[in-house]
Write a protein that holds these residues in place. Structure first.
Motif, PDB file in Angstrom:
ATOM      1  N   ASP A   1      54.946  49.503  41.718  1.00  0.00           N
ATOM      2  CA  ASP A   1      56.577  49.685  42.182  1.00  0.00           C
ATOM      3  C   ASP A   1      56.651  48.268  43.156  1.00  0.00           C
ATOM      4  O   ASP A   1      57.174  47.485  42.829  1.00  0.00           O
ATOM      5  CB  ASP A   1      57.065  50.534  43.319  1.00  0.00           C
ATOM      6  N   HIS A   2      55.265  47.969  43.782  1.00  0.00           N
ATOM      7  CA  HIS A   2      55.291  46.292  44.057  1.00  0.00           C
ATOM      8  C   HIS A   2      53.256  46.996  44.848  1.00  0.00           C
ATOM      9  O   HIS A   2      53.246  48.123  45.102  1.00  0.00           O
ATOM     10  CB  HIS A   2      55.443  46.156  45.178  1.00  0.00           C
ATOM     11  N   ARG A   3      52.366  45.432  44.217  1.00  0.00           N
ATOM     12  CA  ARG A   3      51.372  45.223  45.160  1.00  0.00           C
ATOM     13  C   ARG A   3      51.631  44.329  46.363  1.00  0.00           C
ATOM     14  O   ARG A   3      51.889  43.289  45.657  1.00  0.00           O
ATOM     15  CB  ARG A   3      51.181  45.152  43.793  1.00  0.00           C
ATOM     16  N   ALA A   4      50.882  44.511  46.837  1.00  0.00           N
ATOM     17  CA  ALA A   4      50.530  43.123  47.514  1.00  0.00           C
ATOM     18  C   ALA A   4      49.043  43.069  48.202  1.00  0.00           C
ATOM     19  O   ALA A   4      48.461  43.880  48.367  1.00  0.00           O
ATOM     20  CB  ALA A   4      51.656  42.708  49.020  1.00  0.00           C
ATOM     21  N   SER A   5      48.707  41.857  48.616  1.00  0.00           N
ATOM     22  CA  SER A   5      47.095  41.093  48.958  1.00  0.00           C
ATOM     23  C   SER A   5      46.836  40.571  50.014  1.00  0.00           C
ATOM     24  O   SER A   5      48.124  39.465  50.081  1.00  0.00           O
ATOM     25  CB  SER A   5      46.573  40.421  47.919  1.00  0.00           C
ATOM     26  N   LEU A   6      46.478  40.850  50.935  1.00  0.00           N
ATOM     27  CA  LEU A   6      46.313  39.517  52.377  1.00  0.00           C
ATOM     28  C   LEU A   6      44.398  39.497  52.129  1.00  0.00           C
ATOM     29  O   LEU A   6      43.946  40.074  51.794  1.00  0.00           O
ATOM     30  CB  LEU A   6      46.281  40.541  53.159  1.00  0.00           C
ATOM     31  N   ALA A   7      43.800  38.138  52.243  1.00  0.00           N
ATOM     32  CA  ALA A   7      42.499  37.665  52.196  1.00  0.00           C
ATOM     33  C   ALA A   7      42.507  36.427  52.892  1.00  0.00           C
ATOM     34  O   ALA A   7      43.554  35.700  53.894  1.00  0.00           O
ATOM     35  CB  ALA A   7      42.167  37.349  50.638  1.00  0.00           C
ATOM     36  N   ALA A   8      41.033  36.196  53.413  1.00  0.00           N
ATOM     37  CA  ALA A   8      40.957  35.459  54.874  1.00  0.00           C
ATOM     38  C   ALA A   8      39.549  35.083  54.525  1.00  0.00           C
ATOM     39  O   ALA A   8      39.380  35.419  54.069  1.00  0.00           O
ATOM     40  CB  ALA A   8      40.768  35.079  55.740  1.00  0.00           C
ATOM     41  N   GLY A   9      38.742  33.655  54.199  1.00  0.00           N
ATOM     42  CA  GLY A   9      37.781  33.343  54.590  1.00  0.00           C
ATOM     43  C   GLY A   9      37.672  31.821  54.411  1.00  0.00           C
ATOM     44  O   GLY A   9      37.885  31.340  55.051  1.00  0.00           O
ATOM     45  N   TYR A  10      36.390  31.561  53.198  1.00  0.00           N
ATOM     46  CA  TYR A  10      36.399  29.709  53.497  1.00  0.00           C
ATOM     47  C   TYR A  10      37.248  29.281  52.158  1.00  0.00           C
ATOM     48  O   TYR A  10      36.697  29.513  50.843  1.00  0.00           O
ATOM     49  CB  TYR A  10      34.700  30.286  53.766  1.00  0.00           C
ATOM     50  N   SER A  11      37.337  28.006  52.734  1.00  0.00           N
ATOM     51  CA  SER A  11      37.776  26.809  51.206  1.00  0.00           C
ATOM     52  C   SER A  11      37.342  25.726  51.686  1.00  0.00           C
ATOM     53  O   SER A  11      37.126  24.861  52.377  1.00  0.00           O
ATOM     54  CB  SER A  11      39.280  27.323  51.389  1.00  0.00           C
ATOM     55  N   GLN A  12      37.153  25.022  50.001  1.00  0.00           N
ATOM     56  CA  GLN A  12      36.847  24.175  50.044  1.00  0.00           C
ATOM     57  C   GLN A  12      37.190  22.576  49.101  1.00  0.00           C
ATOM     58  O   GLN A  12      37.345  23.798  48.573  1.00  0.00           O
ATOM     59  CB  GLN A  12      35.307  24.218  50.289  1.00  0.00           C
ATOM     60  N   ARG A  13      38.121  22.061  49.218  1.00  0.00           N
ATOM     61  CA  ARG A  13      37.980  20.318  48.625  1.00  0.00           C
ATOM     62  C   ARG A  13      36.512  19.460  47.986  1.00  0.00           C
ATOM     63  O   ARG A  13      36.140  18.466  48.432  1.00  0.00           O
ATOM     64  CB  ARG A  13      38.944  19.857  48.690  1.00  0.00           C
ATOM     65  N   VAL A  14      35.979  19.751  46.896  1.00  0.00           N
ATOM     66  CA  VAL A  14      34.226  19.651  46.444  1.00  0.00           C
ATOM     67  C   VAL A  14      35.264  17.980  46.595  1.00  0.00           C
ATOM     68  O   VAL A  14      34.604  17.191  47.486  1.00  0.00           O
ATOM     69  CB  VAL A  14      34.329  20.396  45.347  1.00  0.00           C
ATOM     70  N   TRP A  15      36.413  17.615  45.750  1.00  0.00           N
ATOM     71  CA  TRP A  15      36.606  15.813  45.429  1.00  0.00           C
ATOM     72  C   TRP A  15      37.873  16.213  44.919  1.00  0.00           C
ATOM     73  O   TRP A  15      39.106  17.410  44.824  1.00  0.00           O
ATOM     74  CB  TRP A  15      35.436  16.228  44.460  1.00  0.00           C
ATOM     75  N   ARG A  16      38.182  15.268  45.267  1.00  0.00           N
ATOM     76  CA  ARG A  16      39.957  14.367  45.466  1.00  0.00           C
ATOM     77  C   ARG A  16      39.540  12.644  45.199  1.00  0.00           C
ATOM     78  O   ARG A  16      38.978  12.400  45.794  1.00  0.00           O
ATOM     79  CB  ARG A  16      40.511  14.766  46.001  1.00  0.00           C
TER      80      ARG A  16
END
Length: 254
Positions: free
Chosen positions: A127-142
């Protein structure tokens, strides 16, 4: 002696400020504040012996501030087909929305993220699905030519199955990981590769999206996309792997 004490106290104060009062310095290549909003629309209509219509619409927003980097995405897919002697049947009906908020740390490119999404797909057995998450992220380069970022962290998924779905996949803890690579040409063309996976005890969902866009004129662009969705545990009569190829017009509002 008096001036020596003053110099010593000033040096100590500067040292304390250096250790405990470091000022935030945003990434040098960030344009702050910045907000972009893209709208995507693809329509296919068939008439004659076979009547069919397909609509795909999406909205993608990117908001950059001094302390936060936010991504918003929403997508709608609808398809129906039939013949002059039969009723038109719906073969695809899907809505998906997600948001990710990255809090920038003192080190350039390093962030803490919070992510949420919701999916309503008529042909997955849920019928429906949902997710929650948290943690570490990184923009390695730009840089001028390319950009690469990733995120990983624990989360929780919420599942509401349809009554006829005999495969019971319950709510549970997951680990979510994603990676995104972009390449830019000087002509304005853009290549994007996005990968994500949500791994749990009972099911693992993965998604791959490869897209190539090229400017038509002004803020209007043509986009070719190829999407793969895979699940390790699916409802009866639902394939584990689904693919989607689309061509759409993209308009940049901001």
């Amino acid at each position: 002696m008096f001036f020596g004490s003053i110099c010593t106290s000033v040096e100590a104060r500067d040292l304390i400020q250096t250790l405990y009062h470091a000022d935030y310095t945003p990434d040098a290549d960030d344009e702050i504040p910045r907000f972009t909003l893209d709208g995507e629309l693809g329509v296919l209509l068939n008439t004659g012996n076979t009547s069919a219509s397909t609509i795909k619409a999406a909205v993608n927003a990117d908001h950059e501030t001094e302390n936060w980097s936010s991504l918003y995405f929403a997508e709608l897919l609808y398809k129906e087909s039939g013949t002059p002697t039969t009723e038109r049947d719906v073969s695809a009906q899907r809505f998906f929305a997600s948001a990710q908020f990255d809090y920038k740390l003192l080190s350039p490119g390093r962030r803490l993220f919070m992510y949420s999404d919701i999916e309503d797909d008529r042909f997955t057995g849920y019928d429906h699905r949902a997710s929650l998450a948290a943690g570490y992220s990184q923009r390695v380069w730009r840089n001028e030519d390319s950009e690469f970022r990733y995120s990983i962290g624990p989360g929780y998924t919420f599942v509401e199955a349809e009554e006829e779905n005999d495969l019971l996949i319950n709510d549970g803890i997951i680990v979510r990981a994603s990676a995104e690579y972009k390449y830019f040409w000087r002509s304005g063309a853009r290549l994007r590769q996005f990968l994500s996976t949500e791994a749990g005890d009972e099911n693992t969902r993965s998604r791959s999206e490869t897209s190539l866009s090229a400017n038509v004129f002004g803020s209007l662009a043509m986009k070719l996309s190829f999407i793969l969705n895979h699940e390790t545990a699916t409802a009866e009569d639902v394939d584990a792997l689904s693919t989607e190829t689309s061509v759409a017009l993209v308009y940049q509002f901001f």
